[in-house]
Scaffold this active site. Structure first.
Site, PDB file in Angstrom:
ATOM      1  N   ASP A  42     116.779 -48.725 -75.551  1.00 24.47           N
ATOM      2  CA  ASP A  42     116.450 -48.823 -74.017  1.00 24.47           C
ATOM      3  C   ASP A  42     117.847 -49.358 -73.259  1.00 24.47           C
ATOM      4  O   ASP A  42     118.686 -50.076 -73.907  1.00 24.47           O
ATOM      5  CB  ASP A  42     115.442 -49.657 -73.736  1.00 24.47           C
ATOM      6  CG  ASP A  42     114.017 -49.099 -74.162  1.00 24.47           C
ATOM      7  OD1 ASP A  42     114.097 -48.033 -74.502  1.00 24.47           O
ATOM      8  OD2 ASP A  42     113.088 -49.617 -73.511  1.00 24.47           O
ATOM      9  N   HIS A 188     117.535 -51.987 -78.026  1.00 24.48           N
ATOM     10  CA  HIS A 188     118.566 -51.971 -76.959  1.00 24.48           C
ATOM     11  C   HIS A 188     119.770 -51.748 -77.333  1.00 24.48           C
ATOM     12  O   HIS A 188     120.257 -52.231 -78.255  1.00 24.48           O
ATOM     13  CB  HIS A 188     118.102 -53.047 -76.169  1.00 24.48           C
ATOM     14  CG  HIS A 188     116.969 -53.411 -75.563  1.00 24.48           C
ATOM     15  ND1 HIS A 188     115.680 -53.950 -76.436  1.00 24.48           N
ATOM     16  CD2 HIS A 188     115.940 -53.166 -74.356  1.00 24.48           C
ATOM     17  CE1 HIS A 188     114.506 -53.920 -75.703  1.00 24.48           C
ATOM     18  NE2 HIS A 188     114.739 -53.398 -74.587  1.00 24.48           N
TER      19      HIS A 188
HETATM   20 ZN   LIG Z   1     114.488 -51.857 -70.135  1.00 26.51          ZN
END
Ligand SMILES: [Zn+2]
Length: 233
Positions: A42, A188
């Site tokens: 992400d 991430h």
């Molecule tokens: Zn996020």
């Protein structure tokens, strides 16, 4: 092939088919009977940690799924093209990555559509998988996603690579412990933060030793990653 075997295959096909096209389904994981997992990243794109993660995935021949923030894309089109050209999925993580717990359906449609549009301008494909920032899902968010004929994808493994209070050991061990057949793994790509990259270097060989195959979300979940109209353009 005998009749009962045929019947079994038909029912498996039907279950898969109806699952894959369910409009309102929120996905946390894939089939728990198959040794496949999906790495998801992400908060990109960026020019710092993302290229390192892409280099690593390329050298390991692993395809993954990236949920991008629309407003970060404007000056990073090359990074978005690179994700796509190297065979990964480019998906939607809202436009501003705000806390949308009180957002209206109208605002959510605009947030998601704006990001779909910037991605489509660059790649010519429109994501149909949405991951809500902070995993926050409200009635209006669900209605917006349904309206856009998209699906929500969350995760069932979170080593907390986003949390600066966590050590590398914590991230790696939590991911090892939580991962099972069909897992969707939350990671991430954050600017100025190497945690995910460092964890990935340890986790890839670990997952391989465990016999897991890395697949993209469309394969793990048996759904389309992009909107069908793109295919006929
Ligand atoms: Zn996020």
């Amino acid at each position: 092939m005998n009749n009962s075997r045929l019947l079994l295959l038909v029912s498996i096909f039907f279950v898969t088919f109806s699952k894959g096209f369910a409009k309102e389904k929120i996905f946390f994981q894939g089939n728990s009977n198959i040794k496949k997992i999906a790495l998801t990243f992400d908060d990109g794109p960026n020019k710092t940690s993302l290229p390192k993660i892409l280099d690593l995935l390329k050298s390991e021949n692993i395809k993954a799924s990236f949920f991008l923030i629309g407003k970060n894309i404007a000056d990073k089109k090359l990074q978005v093209e690179r994700i796509h050209n190297e065979g990964h999925l480019v998906l939607n993580h809202s436009y501003t990555h705000s806390n949308f717990d009180k957002a209206s359906k109208k605002l959510m449609i605009s947030e998601i559509e704006k990001t779909n549009n910037v991605i489509n301008d660059i790649l010519g494909v429109t994501p149909r998988l949405y991951r809500p920032p902070y995993g926050i899902i409200t009635k209006d968010i669900k209605l917006a996603v349904k309206n856009l004929e998209m699906n929500i994808v969350l995760w069932n493994v979170d080593g907390e690579d986003w949390n600066s209070e966590r050590s590398l050991d914590y991230v790696v061990n939590t991911q090892k412990k939580e991962t099972k057949n069909g897992s969707i793994i939350l990671m991430h790509t954050q600017p100025n933060k190497e945690m995910s990259y460092e964890a990935l270097k340890i986790l890839i060989p670990h997952y391989r030793t465990q016999g897991y195959e890395f697949v993209k979300l469309d394969e793990l979940l048996g759904i389309e990653a992009y909107q069908q109209k793109d295919a006929t353009r």
